[in-house]
Design an enzyme around this catalytic site. Sequence first.
Site, PDB file in Angstrom:
ATOM      1  N   TYR A 112       0.871  -1.175   0.000  1.00  0.00           N
ATOM      2  CA  TYR A 112       0.000   0.000   0.000  1.00  0.00           C
ATOM      3  C   TYR A 112       0.902   1.218   0.000  1.00  0.00           C
ATOM      4  O   TYR A 112       1.332   1.705   1.042  1.00  0.00           O
ATOM      5  CB  TYR A 112      -0.939  -0.010   1.204  1.00  0.00           C
ATOM      6  CG  TYR A 112      -1.872   1.174   1.266  1.00  0.00           C
ATOM      7  CD1 TYR A 112      -2.507   1.641   0.121  1.00  0.00           C
ATOM      8  CD2 TYR A 112      -2.136   1.820   2.467  1.00  0.00           C
ATOM      9  CE1 TYR A 112      -3.369   2.729   0.163  1.00  0.00           C
ATOM     10  CE2 TYR A 112      -3.001   2.901   2.534  1.00  0.00           C
ATOM     11  CZ  TYR A 112      -3.611   3.354   1.380  1.00  0.00           C
ATOM     12  OH  TYR A 112      -4.468   4.435   1.423  1.00  0.00           O
ATOM     13  N   ASP A 156      -1.952  -1.595  -4.087  1.00  0.00           N
ATOM     14  CA  ASP A 156      -2.372  -0.249  -4.469  1.00  0.00           C
ATOM     15  C   ASP A 156      -1.111   0.613  -4.522  1.00  0.00           C
ATOM     16  O   ASP A 156      -0.585   1.041  -3.501  1.00  0.00           O
ATOM     17  CB  ASP A 156      -3.361   0.283  -3.428  1.00  0.00           C
ATOM     18  CG  ASP A 156      -3.854   1.687  -3.755  1.00  0.00           C
ATOM     19  OD1 ASP A 156      -3.368   2.271  -4.746  1.00  0.00           O
ATOM     20  OD2 ASP A 156      -4.710   2.193  -3.008  1.00  0.00           O
TER      21      ASP A 156
END
Length: 268
Positions: A112, A156
């Site tokens: 992330y 992500d």
Amino acid sequence: MPRIITTVNVNGVRAAARKGLTEWIEQTDADVVCLQETRASDKQLAETLAPALAGGWHLVSAEPAAKGRNGVAVLSRTPADAVRLGHGDEEFLDAGRYIEADFGDLTVASLYLPSGEALTPKQEEKERFMKSFATHLAAIAAAAETAKRHVVVCGDWNIAHTELDLKNWKANKKSSGFLPNEREWMDVLFADGSGWVDVVRAQHPHVAGPYSWWSYRGKAFDNDSGWRIDYQVATREFAERADTAVVERAETYDARWSDHAPVTVSYR
């Protein structure tokens, strides 16, 4: 070795579970599911995913030091052989942004990357992460080649690499996630000889998207006005094993359990 790998930013695992994440896990064919932005402690995450764990899934996770922020995890059908937290940068060691899990000769990582905000300290933080993470990626690619291992970094990445990866790219030239230096960072990552491949783009060359994130505001989802920021980035030999890459976009706005959609790749 896992054959089907999924990555998804759940945007809060407890909220996602209430909206349909648990049912999605029950139905998926994936061998490994990488989760980001769990916003939960390890204990809260395990409690939320208890139905999946009772059903035979295994869980490893990196909880965030900051309550209610970040958090990454790897769900797998078989237990991981080894697990490592962080990418060697002490600033982000307890940030809950990166975890690696080994399965035989394959390492699956859940990432992330900070979202940033142009011209603010948040963007400076993002760029510090990018700098040290690039060093880590170079090191693990070299080590994997020497050891004849495979690596796939799922997650992500909070950067739309090219104009194909962002519907409204003209309006976002000065927005974090599409800044020139961020895109150049991706250029270097995917350059010939770098050791890394954007698997979804390799499967879908020269087409817009497939987008994986849409704002909850307005008609972004209905109009498919999205960003492609969720990637599976693999070492070259493993990337060559990819057969299909799909974004599991919900049929309707109301059926979404996150503002991101799962990105699933099948490997030979």
